[in-house]
Scaffold this motif. Structure first.
Motif, PDB file in Angstrom:
ATOM      1  N   GLY A   1       0.823  -1.206   0.000  1.00 44.81           N
ATOM      2  CA  GLY A   1       0.000   0.000   0.000  1.00 44.81           C
ATOM      3  C   GLY A   1       0.858   1.257   0.000  1.00 44.81           C
ATOM      4  O   GLY A   1       2.046   1.219   0.332  1.00 44.81           O
ATOM      5  N   PRO A   2       0.268   2.370  -0.355  1.00 41.39           N
ATOM      6  CA  PRO A   2       1.033   3.643  -0.392  1.00 41.39           C
ATOM      7  C   PRO A   2       1.482   4.035   1.014  1.00 41.39           C
ATOM      8  O   PRO A   2       0.828   3.750   1.994  1.00 41.39           O
ATOM      9  CB  PRO A   2       0.006   4.648  -0.954  1.00 41.39           C
ATOM     10  N   THR A   3       2.600   4.688   1.055  1.00 43.44           N
ATOM     11  CA  THR A   3       3.160   5.120   2.334  1.00 43.44           C
ATOM     12  C   THR A   3       2.385   6.338   2.836  1.00 43.44           C
ATOM     13  O   THR A   3       2.096   7.262   2.077  1.00 43.44           O
ATOM     14  CB  THR A   3       4.644   5.487   2.175  1.00 43.44           C
ATOM     15  N   GLY A   4       2.014   6.292   4.121  1.00 43.21           N
ATOM     16  CA  GLY A   4       1.281   7.423   4.671  1.00 43.21           C
ATOM     17  C   GLY A   4       2.128   8.692   4.697  1.00 43.21           C
ATOM     18  O   GLY A   4       3.349   8.640   4.620  1.00 43.21           O
TER      19      GLY A   4
ATOM     20  N   GLY B   1      -2.472  -1.154   5.061  1.00 42.58           N
ATOM     21  CA  GLY B   1      -2.493  -1.358   3.620  1.00 42.58           C
ATOM     22  C   GLY B   1      -3.578  -2.359   3.236  1.00 42.58           C
ATOM     23  O   GLY B   1      -4.113  -3.075   4.088  1.00 42.58           O
ATOM     24  N   PRO B   2      -3.903  -2.403   1.957  1.00 43.24           N
ATOM     25  CA  PRO B   2      -4.943  -3.356   1.523  1.00 43.24           C
ATOM     26  C   PRO B   2      -4.468  -4.788   1.743  1.00 43.24           C
ATOM     27  O   PRO B   2      -3.287  -5.089   1.648  1.00 43.24           O
ATOM     28  CB  PRO B   2      -5.107  -3.041   0.029  1.00 43.24           C
ATOM     29  N   THR B   3      -5.410  -5.636   2.055  1.00 43.13           N
ATOM     30  CA  THR B   3      -5.088  -7.050   2.292  1.00 43.13           C
ATOM     31  C   THR B   3      -4.886  -7.757   0.968  1.00 43.13           C
ATOM     32  O   THR B   3      -5.709  -7.642   0.057  1.00 43.13           O
ATOM     33  CB  THR B   3      -6.244  -7.729   3.042  1.00 43.13           C
ATOM     34  N   GLY B   4      -3.778  -8.474   0.855  1.00 39.67           N
ATOM     35  CA  GLY B   4      -3.509  -9.216  -0.376  1.00 39.67           C
ATOM     36  C   GLY B   4      -4.475 -10.383  -0.498  1.00 39.67           C
ATOM     37  O   GLY B   4      -5.127 -10.776   0.465  1.00 39.67           O
ATOM     38  N   PRO B   5      -4.586 -10.931  -1.700  1.00 36.78           N
ATOM     39  CA  PRO B   5      -5.495 -12.076  -1.901  1.00 36.78           C
ATOM     40  C   PRO B   5      -5.032 -13.283  -1.089  1.00 36.78           C
ATOM     41  O   PRO B   5      -3.850 -13.450  -0.824  1.00 36.78           O
ATOM     42  CB  PRO B   5      -5.405 -12.347  -3.410  1.00 36.78           C
ATOM     43  N   THR B   6      -5.998 -14.062  -0.678  1.00 39.10           N
ATOM     44  CA  THR B   6      -5.680 -15.254   0.121  1.00 39.10           C
ATOM     45  C   THR B   6      -5.047 -16.301  -0.763  1.00 39.10           C
ATOM     46  O   THR B   6      -5.540 -16.597  -1.846  1.00 39.10           O
ATOM     47  CB  THR B   6      -6.966 -15.832   0.735  1.00 39.10           C
ATOM     48  N   GLY B   7      -3.939 -16.871  -0.312  1.00 40.98           N
ATOM     49  CA  GLY B   7      -3.263 -17.913  -1.079  1.00 40.98           C
ATOM     50  C   GLY B   7      -4.094 -19.183  -1.115  1.00 40.98           C
ATOM     51  O   GLY B   7      -5.048 -19.340  -0.369  1.00 40.98           O
ATOM     52  N   PRO B   8      -3.741 -20.081  -2.013  1.00 37.42           N
ATOM     53  CA  PRO B   8      -4.500 -21.356  -2.109  1.00 37.42           C
ATOM     54  C   PRO B   8      -4.378 -22.145  -0.821  1.00 37.42           C
ATOM     55  O   PRO B   8      -3.405 -22.035  -0.087  1.00 37.42           O
ATOM     56  CB  PRO B   8      -3.831 -22.072  -3.291  1.00 37.42           C
ATOM     57  N   THR B   9      -5.387 -22.941  -0.556  1.00 38.79           N
ATOM     58  CA  THR B   9      -5.411 -23.759   0.659  1.00 38.79           C
ATOM     59  C   THR B   9      -4.385 -24.868   0.555  1.00 38.79           C
ATOM     60  O   THR B   9      -4.222 -25.476  -0.496  1.00 38.79           O
ATOM     61  CB  THR B   9      -6.798 -24.384   0.848  1.00 38.79           C
TER      62      THR B   9
END
Length: 559
Positions: free
Chosen positions: A254-257, A356-364
C-alpha cells in the motif's frame, strides 16, 4: 482409540430395593418406568409413566427420594445466539516441513539518501557494560515517518541469531462475524415399531479412513468488526499438518502514509542499575549443531517497567536541511558471500497507523494426513421390548416300544421274548426271560437274600399295652408290646442282657406322663440319633433288636 461412555441404568424394582446414593451430577436411568411420579405421604416417590426415565444425583440423597427429571415436548428452534468469546489458544504444534519458496522478484533501484540532520554531541563511551535492565513499557506509537530508501541486501547469514522476546499479547480480539440463520427443521416422521432385539454380532474390523476430499475455495473475508474489549480464552490448536501448502504471491504494498509532523512522547526511563557485573571473555565460536525441533512457545512474561542504560552513540555527520526526493528502487545487486556471523537484530520500528490493503488469500494447503481423535461413543440406548413367544410346536408321534417288557402277574406271562422282566406278585420274586444260546427260560434275579414269606398279618389282633407308673426294666415277654410310661417325674427304661429278643423283634415305647423317659443300656448296646431321651410328653419311639444284645432306638428322641 474410541472411548465408551455408559450411563448407570437398571429396572425400577432394583433401583427401589438397592436405593443407592448417586454422585453429584451422576445420571441414573430407569429402563421400565419414568415420570410423572406419585409422592405419597410416607415412603418414596414412585413412577407411573412408561420408561425410560432418569434422575440426577446430588451426592447425598438416596434414589427413592430424588425427583424424576421431567422433559416436555421439544419447542421450536430459537434464533442463534451471539457467538461466545474465542477459546484459549492451545500450544503450538511442531512445524511442518517447509516447502520451497518461489524466487524473489527484482527490487527497484534505491534512491539517494537525503543528508541527515545534526546530532548533539555524544558523551565519552563507557568501558564497562552494565547489565541490561528489564524492558520498560512501550510508549504510545507515534505517527509513521516517511520510509527511507532501501539499502543493498547483505550477504546471507549461516548462523541464526537469538530471537527477541515476544511482545505482550494483544488485549483486544475482533468479534466473529454473524452466524447465518438456521434453516427450519423438517417434520419428524413417525417412529416405526421396534423389532425384536437380535443377538449382538461381533464387531467387524474398522475400515480404512477414506481420502480427504478437496477443500473448497475460501470465501471472501468479511469486514473487521469493532474491537472487542474482552479477550476470550483461545481454543486448543489442532494437530499440525505434515504438508506445507505453496506460498501465495505477495500483494502490492500500500502507499506510504504522509510523514508525521508530531513525535510521540518517549516512555519513562527505568531506574539505572547500581551494580555493573564484569563481562567475561567471549569464547571462540563453536560449530553450529543441527537445529532441534522447535518447542511450543511459552507464555509471554509481563512487560518490564525498568529500561536498561543506553550504550554510546557514534558521531553523526552534519545535519541536512533539505530532504531529497525518493528515487525509484534500482535492481538488487548480486548476493554477497555467506556471512559466518549473525548481527544483532535491530529494534522494531514504530507501528504504522495506516493499514495497507489485504492481499489475496493464497490457495489452501494440501489436506492433513493425520486423523484427529475419534469423538466419544454416546450412551447405549435402552433395550427394546422382547418379541412375543411363538406357538409351541406339535408333539411328534410316540416312538416304537423298545426291546424288553416289564410284567406284573401271579402266573407266568404268555408269549415272552428275550429280555422281558416278570415280577411274580404271588411270591415277590423277579425273573428275566433269557436265551443262553440253546434254550429260552425264565431266570430268577435279585432274590438271593430274600427269605421265606412271613405269615399274613392280622390287623384284627390288637397290640398289647403295658402301662408303667415308675422306672421299668424291659423283659423278653415285652416283645411286640407297647410300653406306656405314665410317670410325673423323670424316669428310666433299662435294657439289660437278660432281655433276650430275637433279631428283628421290637418293643414300642410311649412317654405318656410329664416326666421325661430315658432309655438306659446295661450290659447291652443301644444305638440312637441324636440321643436316648424322649423329647416331650406323648413322644413315641421303637426299640429294635439288630444283633445279640444290640438294639436300635428310633423315633421322637433327643440327646
Amino acid at each position: 482409540m474410541a472411548v465408551l461412555v455408559q450411563l448407570r441404568r437398571d429396572t425400577q424394582a432394583n433401583w427401589y430395593n438397592y436405593n443407592p446414593i448417586l454422585m453429584n451430577g451422576e445420571i441414573g436411568i430407569c429402563e421400565d418406568a419414568g415420570p410423572p411420579q406419585v409422592i405419597p405421604a410416607t415412603g418414596p416417590a414412585t413412577a407411573t409413566g412408561p420408561g425410560p426415565g432418569f434422575k440426577i444425583g446430588d451426592g447425598t440423597t438416596n434414589w427413592n427420594n430424588l425427583p424424576w427429571v421431567t422433559t416436555g415436548p421439544t419447542g421450536a428452534t430459537g434464533s442463534a445466539g451471539a457467538t461466545g468469546p474465542t477459546g484459549p489458544t492451545g500450544y503450538t504444534g511442531p512445524a511442518g516441513t517447509a516447502s520451497s519458496t518461489g524466487a524473489t522478484g527484482p527490487t527497484g533501484d534505491t534512491g539517494p539518501t537525503g543528508p541527515a540532520g545534526a546530532t548533539g554531541a555524544t558523551g565519552a563511551a563507557s568501558t564497562v557494560t552494565g547489565p541490561t535492565g528489564a524492558t520498560g513499557a512501550t510508549g504510545a506509537a507515534g505517527a509513521t515517518g516517511p520510509t527511507g530508501s532501501q539499502g543493498p541486501t547483505g550477504a546471507a547469514s549461516v548462523v541464526t541469531g537469538p530471537t527477541g522476546p515476544t511482545g505482550a499479547a494483544s488485549t483486544v480480539t475482533g468479534p466473529t462475524g454473524p452466524t447465518g440463520a438456521i434453516g427450519a427443521t423438517g417434520a419428524t416422521g413417525p417412529t416405526g415399531a421396534t423389532g425384536s432385539v437380535g443377538a449382538t454380532g461381533s464387531t467387524g474390523p474398522t475400515g480404512a479412513v477414506g481420502a480427504t476430499g478437496a477443500t473448497g475455495p475460501t470465501g471472501a473475508t468479511g469486514a473487521t468488526g469493532a474491537a472487542s474489549t474482552v479477550t476470550g480464552p483461545t481454543g486448543p490448536t489442532g494437530a499440525a499438518s505434515t504438508v506445507t501448502g505453496p506460498t501465495g504471491y505477495t500483494g502490492p504494498t500500500g502507499p506510504t502514509g504522509a510523514a508525521s509532523t508530531v513525535t510521540g512522547p518517549t516512555g519513562p526511563t527505568g531506574a539505572a542499575s547500581t551494580v555493573t557485573g564484569p563481562t567475561g571473555p567471549t569464547g571462540a565460536q563453536g560449530i553450529t549443531g543441527a537445529t532441534g525441533p522447535t518447542g511450543f512457545t511459552g507464555p509471554t512474561g509481563a512487560a518490564s517497567t525498568v529500561t536498561g542504560p543506553t550504550g554510546p552513540t557514534g558521531a553523526t555527520g552534519a545535519a541536512s536541511t533539505v530532504t531529497g526526493p525518493t528515487g525509484y528502487t534500482g535492481p538488487t545487486g548480486p548476493t554477497g558471500a555467506a556471512s559466518t556471523v549473525t548481527g544483532p537484530t535491530g529494534p522494531t520500528g514504530a507501528a504504522s497507523t495506516v493499514t495497507g490493503p489485504t492481499g489475496p488469500t493464497g490457495p489452501t494447503g494440501a489436506a492433513s494426513t493425520v486423523t484427529g481423535p475419534t469423538g466419544y461413543t454416546g450412551p447405549t440406548g435402552y433395550t427394546g421390548p422382547t418379541g412375543y413367544t411363538g406357538p409351541t410346536g406339535y408333539t411328534g408321534p410316540t416312538g416304537a416300544t423298545g426291546v424288553g417288557r416289564f410284567t406284573v402277574l401271579d402266573t407266568t406271562p404268555t408269549g415272552p421274548t428275550n429280555g422281558d422282566v416278570w415280577y411274580n406278585s404271588s411270591n415277590g420274586r423277579s425273573y428275566t426271560y433269557y436265551y443262553d444260546g440253546n434254550t429260552n427260560q425264565w431266570v430268577e434275579f435279585g432274590n438271593s437274600n430274600l427269605g421265606p414269606t412271613g405269615a399274613q398279618g392280622d390287623w384284627s389282633t390288637a397290640q398289647t399295652i403295658s402301662n408303667q407308673t415308675s422306672s421299668y426294666v424291659l423283659v423278653t415277654s415285652d416283645a411286640g408290646k407297647l410300653i406306656t410310661m405314665t410317670v410325673g417325674s423323670a424316669n428310666t427304661i433299662t435294657v439289660n442282657a437278660s432281655l433276650d429278643l430275637a433279631v428283628g423283634q421290637r418293643i414300642d415305647i410311649a412317654q405318656m406322663g410329664a416326666g421325661q423317659t430315658t432309655v438306659v443300656a446295661s450290659g447291652t448296646t443301644v444305638n440312637a440319633t441324636p440321643g436316648l431321651k424322649f423329647r416331650t410328653q406323648y413322644s413315641v419311639a421303637t426299640l429294635i433288636c439288630t444283633a445279640a444284645d444290640t438294639y436300635l432306638l428310633t423315633g421322637d428322641v433327643i440327646a
